[in-house]
Design a protein around this motif. Structure first.
Motif, PDB file in Angstrom:
ATOM      1  N   GLU A  65       0.839  -1.216   0.000  1.00  0.00           N
ATOM      2  CA  GLU A  65       0.000   0.000   0.000  1.00  0.00           C
ATOM      3  C   GLU A  65       0.869   1.260   0.000  1.00  0.00           C
ATOM      4  O   GLU A  65       0.503   2.268  -0.611  1.00  0.00           O
ATOM      5  CB  GLU A  65      -0.938   0.026   1.214  1.00  0.00           C
ATOM      6  CG  GLU A  65      -1.839  -1.194   1.402  1.00  0.00           C
ATOM      7  CD  GLU A  65      -2.901  -1.381   0.334  1.00  0.00           C
ATOM      8  OE1 GLU A  65      -2.841  -0.706  -0.696  1.00  0.00           O
ATOM      9  OE2 GLU A  65      -3.804  -2.213   0.538  1.00  0.00           O
ATOM     10  N   GLU A 136     -10.797  -2.848   1.617  1.00  0.00           N
ATOM     11  CA  GLU A 136     -10.402  -3.180   0.240  1.00  0.00           C
ATOM     12  C   GLU A 136     -11.567  -2.987  -0.720  1.00  0.00           C
ATOM     13  O   GLU A 136     -11.389  -2.501  -1.840  1.00  0.00           O
ATOM     14  CB  GLU A 136      -9.872  -4.612   0.174  1.00  0.00           C
ATOM     15  CG  GLU A 136      -8.551  -4.827   0.925  1.00  0.00           C
ATOM     16  CD  GLU A 136      -7.387  -4.048   0.325  1.00  0.00           C
ATOM     17  OE1 GLU A 136      -7.412  -3.756  -0.888  1.00  0.00           O
ATOM     18  OE2 GLU A 136      -6.450  -3.711   1.069  1.00  0.00           O
ATOM     19  N   GLU A 166      -6.677  -4.103  -5.220  1.00  0.00           N
ATOM     20  CA  GLU A 166      -7.630  -4.147  -4.095  1.00  0.00           C
ATOM     21  C   GLU A 166      -8.402  -5.462  -4.123  1.00  0.00           C
ATOM     22  O   GLU A 166      -8.716  -6.040  -3.073  1.00  0.00           O
ATOM     23  CB  GLU A 166      -8.604  -2.965  -4.148  1.00  0.00           C
ATOM     24  CG  GLU A 166      -7.976  -1.584  -4.331  1.00  0.00           C
ATOM     25  CD  GLU A 166      -6.942  -1.198  -3.291  1.00  0.00           C
ATOM     26  OE1 GLU A 166      -6.608  -2.020  -2.426  1.00  0.00           O
ATOM     27  OE2 GLU A 166      -6.449  -0.060  -3.366  1.00  0.00           O
ATOM     28  N   HIS A 169      -6.058  -8.093  -2.730  1.00  0.00           N
ATOM     29  CA  HIS A 169      -5.879  -7.915  -1.284  1.00  0.00           C
ATOM     30  C   HIS A 169      -7.107  -8.433  -0.517  1.00  0.00           C
ATOM     31  O   HIS A 169      -6.967  -9.075   0.526  1.00  0.00           O
ATOM     32  CB  HIS A 169      -5.658  -6.430  -0.953  1.00  0.00           C
ATOM     33  CG  HIS A 169      -4.351  -5.908  -1.462  1.00  0.00           C
ATOM     34  ND1 HIS A 169      -4.017  -4.573  -1.430  1.00  0.00           N
ATOM     35  CD2 HIS A 169      -3.286  -6.540  -2.031  1.00  0.00           C
ATOM     36  CE1 HIS A 169      -2.806  -4.409  -1.947  1.00  0.00           C
ATOM     37  NE2 HIS A 169      -2.343  -5.587  -2.326  1.00  0.00           N
TER      38      HIS A 169
HETATM   39 FE   LIG Z   1      -5.198  -2.692  -0.958  1.00  0.00          FE
END
Ligand SMILES: [Fe+2]
Lengths: 190, 89
Positions: A65, A136, A166, A169
């Motif tokens: 990130e 996310e 995202e 993740h």
């Molecule tokens: Fe992320």
């Protein structure tokens, strides 16, 4: 310990000047669901995780990130660095300019400054990981709004990469959550 | 994986090669964090890491260090401050 690498995780190719778009993209620099909030949230939550897998995933996604935070700042900087004041006046970037000039600053698209109140960390790994999965999804949704607002192919390309991350993740946090829940069950019954 | 002569690549091409390999490595790293016993992913991770190191070595010899704090050597004068920063490219 962290090591800096003098390159972006993903190339940013922008040759246009667009202060209005820059202001919107600051949402992901200093907004509630932005990259800074994500990085600080995950790196802060690591200490209370009961499994090795969950600690590792929070460390590594938190680190990624920060690389995304640098990509966002690079996009914003490239969109405003050569903007003459006349092209800033009357755009949503004007208020930012009044306080920061062309320097990036972590606030959201509406100008609200980044605050740790955007994030949470509890001594409760389940609560933390649910927050992370929601974060996310919210970041993915934000990237989709920004992609709709972007009229620059270079910006859209970088935003699309970040949107994809995202999704990945979210998946990895879901797996970490399952691992933590299994760990809790074995602790209860064995 | 196709055999590339990294020495022949331009700075931009070499950097893109590093970004592509590093992307594969990051993706596999995250996957392995939650699947530590997946042997296929582990083999891929090690293979891409070796290739990534090769490209980085070629890049750093030609264009200066990508990392500091002892992770790469520098010729004279201190090269870390010379090459452009990511947002300057
Ligand atoms: Fe992320």
């Amino acid at each position: 310990m962290w090591i800096y690498e003098k390159k972006l995780e993903y190339p940013v190719k922008i040759n246009t000047c667009n202060p209005a778009l820059a202001e919107m993209i600051l949402e992901q620099f200093g907004g509630a669901d932005g990259e800074l909030a994500a990085g600080i949230r995950y790196l802060t939550q690591r200490f209370v995780m009961p499994t090795k897998e969950a600690i590792a995933i929070l460390t590594d996604i938190g680190t990624e990130e920060l690389a995304h935070w640098e990509i966002i700042a690079t996009i914003v900087w490239k969109l405003v660095k050569d903007a003459p004041v006349e092209k800033i006046k009357g755009t949503p970037f004007e208020a930012h300019f009044a306080a920061h000039g062309r320097s990036p600053f972590p606030h959201d698209a509406a100008g609200y400054a980044w605050t740790a109140a955007f994030i949470q960390s509890k001594d409760d790994p389940i609560a933390n990981l649910y927050e992370d999965m929601a974060a996310e999804q919210k970041a993915r949704a934000t990237y989709e709004y920004l992609i709709q607002l972007s009229d620059d192919p270079g910006v859209t390309d970088a935003l699309s990469f970040l949107r994809e991350r995202e999704v990945v993740h979210f998946q990895r946090f879901g797996e970490a959550l399952m691992g933590v829940e299994e760990f809790r069950e074995t602790k209860k019954y064995h | 994986m196709q055999e590339l002569d990294y020495e022949e690549l331009s700075r931009e091409e070499l950097k893109l090669q590093i970004q592509e390999l590093e992307f594969a490595v990051i993706e596999l790293n995250l996957f392995l964090d939650t699947h530590p016993t997946n042997q296929k992913a582990l083999m891929d991770y090690n293979m891409f890491s070796i290739e990534l190191n090769k490209t980085k070595n070629v890049y750093q010899k030609k264009y200066g260090p990508l990392t500091n704090f002892g992770y790469a050597l520098s010729s004279y004068p201190w090269k870390w401050v010379e090459s452009p920063w990511p947002w300057e490219e």
